[in-house]
Write a protein that holds these residues in place. Structure first.
Motif, short mmCIF file in Angstrom:
data_model
loop_
_atom_site.label_atom_id
_atom_site.label_comp_id
_atom_site.label_asym_id
_atom_site.label_seq_id
_atom_site.Cartn_x
_atom_site.Cartn_y
_atom_site.Cartn_z
N ALA A 98 0.83 -1.21 0.00
CA ALA A 98 0.00 0.00 0.00
C ALA A 98 0.87 1.26 0.00
N GLU A 99 1.97 1.21 0.74
CA GLU A 99 2.86 2.36 0.81
C GLU A 99 3.57 2.59 -0.52
N ARG A 100 3.91 1.47 -1.20
CA ARG A 100 4.50 1.58 -2.54
C ARG A 100 3.52 2.27 -3.49
N MET A 101 2.24 1.94 -3.36
CA MET A 101 1.23 2.53 -4.24
C MET A 101 1.01 4.02 -3.91
N GLU A 102 1.06 4.33 -2.61
CA GLU A 102 0.77 5.70 -2.15
C GLU A 102 1.86 6.21 -1.23
N ARG A 149 -6.15 7.58 -6.60
CA ARG A 149 -6.25 7.67 -8.06
C ARG A 149 -5.14 8.57 -8.62
N ARG A 150 -4.87 9.68 -7.92
CA ARG A 150 -3.80 10.58 -8.36
C ARG A 150 -2.46 9.86 -8.28
N ALA A 151 -2.24 9.14 -7.17
CA ALA A 151 -0.96 8.45 -6.99
C ALA A 151 -0.74 7.40 -8.08
N LEU A 152 -1.83 6.81 -8.56
CA LEU A 152 -1.72 5.78 -9.61
C LEU A 152 -1.74 6.38 -11.01
N HIS A 153 -1.91 7.67 -11.10
CA HIS A 153 -2.10 8.35 -12.39
C HIS A 153 -3.26 7.73 -13.16
N MET A 154 -4.35 7.48 -12.47
CA MET A 154 -5.52 6.85 -13.10
C MET A 154 -6.80 7.59 -12.70
N GLU A 155 -6.75 8.91 -12.82
CA GLU A 155 -7.87 9.70 -12.30
C GLU A 155 -9.19 9.46 -13.04
N ASP A 156 -9.11 9.03 -14.30
CA ASP A 156 -10.35 8.88 -15.08
C ASP A 156 -10.84 7.44 -15.16
N ALA A 157 -10.13 6.52 -14.52
CA ALA A 157 -10.51 5.10 -14.62
C ALA A 157 -11.75 4.82 -13.77
N SER A 158 -12.38 3.70 -14.04
CA SER A 158 -13.52 3.27 -13.21
C SER A 158 -12.97 2.64 -11.93
N ASP A 159 -13.83 2.52 -10.92
CA ASP A 159 -13.41 1.88 -9.67
C ASP A 159 -12.92 0.45 -9.94
N LEU A 160 -13.62 -0.25 -10.81
CA LEU A 160 -13.24 -1.64 -11.11
C LEU A 160 -11.87 -1.68 -11.80
N GLU A 161 -11.59 -0.72 -12.69
CA GLU A 161 -10.28 -0.68 -13.35
C GLU A 161 -9.16 -0.46 -12.33
N ILE A 162 -9.40 0.46 -11.40
CA ILE A 162 -8.40 0.73 -10.36
C ILE A 162 -8.17 -0.54 -9.53
N PHE A 163 -9.26 -1.16 -9.13
CA PHE A 163 -9.18 -2.38 -8.31
C PHE A 163 -8.40 -3.46 -9.06
N THR A 164 -8.68 -3.63 -10.34
CA THR A 164 -8.02 -4.66 -11.15
C THR A 164 -6.52 -4.41 -11.24
#
Ligand code: ZN
Ligand code: FE
Length: 253
Positions: A179-183, A229-244
């Motif tokens: 989790a820390e690596r992601m954020e 979402r910002r940390a992953l650079h995926m601000e426009d993705a769906s929740d399911l896309e982020i989860f995946t």
């Protein structure tokens, strides 16, 4: 008041013994001996085994415990060793465990479930989440689909925030390192990782944790969170896309 004993088994599994109004329930006894030792110490019998899923590390103790105590085995999967009652309906379990509820949570396996004990007097309630929800993480998809696992976690996230989570493995430190690596900029995640580290250094379980606490720090429960979402650079993705994406990254972590 319910009493819940944490029984460490195997490398990093947890089995639990829940005592509720004189009824003794073992959850996921992956090994018989440590559970028997606890029952002997407490001078109590065993009435029911509840399995969250059919994997060996959660059910290997079933047959020996059934033979030694005459307990009844329940779960959602007909493949569970020694099963007496296959649970087909969500909600209240059959007697003598009718205070507990079964929540179907497919994804890790197709017939996974969790057991929820609603608040009892002063006790805030408990969730036995098997390999579906871990502190700081979630299970891998073995048989189901990522959509199923996503939906299952949404169900658990909607439980009252005070609910105490008792999960199937001590994976918390690894999960919060991920989790820390992601954020890397999240103070809440870093604090949580440090807290878990000191628990583990003292050899104590990192559990239970509350649903509310997990909602703040577990990335798999926060795909909607703008900061993640910002940390992953995926601000426009769906929740399911982020989860995946999180699940895929964790598989390689
Ligand atoms: Zn499993
Ligand atoms: Fe497991």
């Amino acid at each position: 008041m319910p009493r819940i004993a944490i029984i460490p088994i195997h490398q990093d599994n947890y089995s639990y013994i829940l005592s509720l109004n004189g009824v003794n329930i073992a959850i996921d006894p992956g090994e018989a001996e440590p559970v028997m030792d606890h029952l002997r110490e407490q001078k109590c019998g065993l009435d029911v085994i509840l399995n969250t899923h059919m994997h060996q590390d959660h059910s290997h103790g079933n047959l020996a415990l059934k033979q030694a105590t005459g307990c009844k085995i329940m779960g959602r999967d007909e493949r569970i060793p020694g099963i007496d009652q296959v649970l087909t309906q969500e909600g209240a379990l059959p007697a003598p465990v009718q205070k507990l509820q079964m929540l179907a949570t497919p994804g890790h396996t197709l017939k996974d479930c969790c057991y929820y004990l609603p608040p009892q007097g002063e006790h805030p309630g408990a969730l036995f989440s098997g390999d579906t929800l871990f502190s700081g993480g979630c299970g891998r998809v073995f048989e189901g689909t990522i959509e199923q696992l996503f939906q299952s976690l949404q169900t658990l996230a909607a439980l009252p925030p005070e609910t105490l989570i008792y999960c199937g493995h001590e994976y918390t430190l690894d999960n919060y390192r991920f989790a820390e690596r992601m954020e890397p900029n999240s103070l809440a995640v870093r604090r949580k990782r440090q807290q878990v580290e000191s628990f583990r250094q003292r050899g104590e379980p990192s559990l239970p944790v509350s649903v509310g606490e997990e909602l703040e720090t577990n990335p798999f429960l926060r795909p909607h969170d703008p900061a993640l979402r910002r940390a992953l650079h995926m601000e426009d993705a769906s929740d399911l896309e982020i989860f995946t994406i999180l699940r895929e990254k964790k598989n390689r972590f």
